[in-house]
Enzyme design. Sequence first.
Site, PDB file in Angstrom:
ATOM      1  CD  GLN A 105      89.583  30.851  53.028  1.00  0.00           C
ATOM      2  OE1 GLN A 105      88.661  30.732  53.819  1.00  0.00           O
ATOM      3  NE2 GLN A 105      89.947  32.026  52.536  1.00  0.00           N
ATOM      4  CB  VAL A 107      86.846  22.770  47.004  1.00  0.00           C
ATOM      5  CG1 VAL A 107      86.970  22.824  48.524  1.00  0.00           C
ATOM      6  CG2 VAL A 107      85.523  23.354  46.533  1.00  0.00           C
ATOM      7  CG  HIS A 123      88.485  25.103  53.229  1.00  0.00           C
ATOM      8  ND1 HIS A 123      87.939  26.347  53.072  1.00  0.00           N
ATOM      9  CD2 HIS A 123      89.066  25.099  54.447  1.00  0.00           C
ATOM     10  CE1 HIS A 123      88.174  27.070  54.161  1.00  0.00           C
ATOM     11  NE2 HIS A 123      88.848  26.346  55.012  1.00  0.00           N
ATOM     12  CB  CYS A 154      82.317  -0.205  50.306  1.00  0.00           C
ATOM     13  SG  CYS A 154      83.255  -1.747  50.479  1.00  0.00           S
ATOM     14  CB  SER A 196      83.840  36.799  53.573  1.00  0.00           C
ATOM     15  OG  SER A 196      83.884  35.441  54.023  1.00  0.00           O
ATOM     16  CB  ALA A 238      90.645  38.030  41.775  1.00  0.00           C
TER      17      ALA A 238
HETATM   18  N1  APR Z   1      87.396  39.423  43.153  1.00  0.00           N
HETATM   19  C1  APR Z   1      87.825  39.486  44.449  1.00  0.00           C
HETATM   20  N2  APR Z   1      87.000  39.288  45.516  1.00  0.00           N
HETATM   21  C2  APR Z   1      85.699  39.056  45.260  1.00  0.00           C
HETATM   22  C3  APR Z   1      85.174  39.005  43.943  1.00  0.00           C
HETATM   23  C4  APR Z   1      86.095  39.195  42.867  1.00  0.00           C
HETATM   24  N3  APR Z   1      85.692  39.142  41.600  1.00  0.00           N
HETATM   25  N4  APR Z   1      83.834  38.754  44.007  1.00  0.00           N
HETATM   26  C5  APR Z   1      83.535  38.653  45.344  1.00  0.00           C
HETATM   27  N5  APR Z   1      84.651  38.839  46.085  1.00  0.00           N
HETATM   28  C6  APR Z   1      84.785  38.772  47.539  1.00  0.00           C
HETATM   29  C7  APR Z   1      83.528  39.099  48.333  1.00  0.00           C
HETATM   30  O1  APR Z   1      83.428  40.487  48.587  1.00  0.00           O
HETATM   31  C8  APR Z   1      83.723  38.295  49.607  1.00  0.00           C
HETATM   32  O2  APR Z   1      84.410  39.058  50.584  1.00  0.00           O
HETATM   33  O3  APR Z   1      85.080  37.422  47.853  1.00  0.00           O
HETATM   34  C9  APR Z   1      84.622  37.119  49.168  1.00  0.00           C
HETATM   35  C10 APR Z   1      83.931  35.754  49.122  1.00  0.00           C
HETATM   36  O4  APR Z   1      83.622  35.410  50.444  1.00  0.00           O
HETATM   37  P1  APR Z   1      82.920  33.994  50.766  1.00  0.00           P
HETATM   38  O5  APR Z   1      81.835  33.760  49.825  1.00  0.00           O
HETATM   39  O6  APR Z   1      82.627  34.000  52.229  1.00  0.00           O
HETATM   40  O7  APR Z   1      84.064  32.927  50.426  1.00  0.00           O
HETATM   41  P2  APR Z   1      85.327  32.484  51.301  1.00  0.00           P
HETATM   42  O8  APR Z   1      85.854  33.593  52.135  1.00  0.00           O
HETATM   43  O9  APR Z   1      86.254  31.794  50.406  1.00  0.00           O
HETATM   44  O10 APR Z   1      84.627  31.392  52.272  1.00  0.00           O
HETATM   45  C11 APR Z   1      85.448  30.667  53.135  1.00  0.00           C
HETATM   46  O11 APR Z   1      83.609  29.235  53.701  1.00  0.00           O
HETATM   47  O12 APR Z   1      81.724  28.232  52.928  1.00  0.00           O
HETATM   48  C12 APR Z   1      83.021  28.000  53.335  1.00  0.00           C
HETATM   49  O13 APR Z   1      84.496  26.253  52.791  1.00  0.00           O
HETATM   50  C13 APR Z   1      83.867  27.380  52.250  1.00  0.00           C
HETATM   51  O14 APR Z   1      86.147  27.910  51.614  1.00  0.00           O
HETATM   52  C14 APR Z   1      84.901  28.456  51.956  1.00  0.00           C
HETATM   53  C15 APR Z   1      84.953  29.240  53.246  1.00  0.00           C
END
Ligand code: APR
Length: 249
Positions: A105, A107, A123, A154, A196, A238
């Site tokens: 997901q 970018v 995304h 453009c 998340s 991670a």
């Molecule tokens: N290692 C693993 N996971 C982590 C870490 C880490 N170091 N730090 C935070 N997290 C977890 C958090 O607990 C959370 O569950 O990563 C998750 C991040 O969640 P979001 O911020 O919601 O990101 P994501 O799930 O990728 O969002 C999905 O939403 O805003 C849009 O397009 C955007 O691609 C994105 C999509």
Amino acid sequence: MSIETVRRLIRVAADEPGGLAVLTGAGMSAESGIPTFRDAMTGMWSKFDPAELASEQGFRARPQHVWDWYAERREGVRAALPNAGHRALGDFHRRHPGSMVLITQNVDNLHQRAGVPGMIRLHGDILADRWLGPCARHPACSPTEAVAGRPPRCADCGNLLRPGVVWFGEMLPPAAIDAAELAARRCRLMLVVGTSGAVWPAAGLAGEARRHGASVVIVNPEASEIDGDAQHLLRGTAATLLPALLDGL
Ligand code: APR
């Protein structure tokens, strides 16, 4: 669920083409210094309004404001380095070409820089530009003729360049979501890292894999909205857990 048990699952999955599907989210790049979106204090959406900055309406209303915000994020991505988690996936891919399908997901380009060239980008790509709309004058606006500005436009029809990411309310690239769903149905094991599970259709991929008989393992220091789709939850980050899970396999 022990690390050793998940390593056994990975070893078996690695023997099959597409046996291991990995779905990553913003948490994957958090330890590279790229903020996530929804983490309480540090998440971008706790500081900025996604409707204003990550939607076509928001861009049309304030193109320069949105362009500048992305320019800043792009600098952050260029300055960031893949972390130990990205590198563990890159090394695993080199050792087992064809076994792993990476669906992201994110970018940013940290997975590619860590050695996973062909992955499914749901995304889009923050370092790429594309035209906001179809050109009013000719088949397609030519990026080379774009007039400099924030954003560039453009010279002929005034069409604006926009970041090549998927904004809220927009469709994902059909080829990407089709490939991701196929990978979810085919895999023996899906590793879900740093998401998340708040955004669909990406959030549906773990359930899809489970419904087709795969084991699902979630790596996340916190609970996510898709924990119920997983047989195994590993509470950690991670950059710490992916090397422990993949190194030496
Ligand atoms: N290692 C693993 N996971 C982590 C870490 C880490 N170091 N730090 C935070 N997290 C977890 C958090 O607990 C959370 O569950 O990563 C998750 C991040 O969640 P979001 O911020 O919601 O990101 P994501 O799930 O990728 O969002 C999905 O939403 O805003 C849009 O397009 C955007 O691609 C994105 C999509």
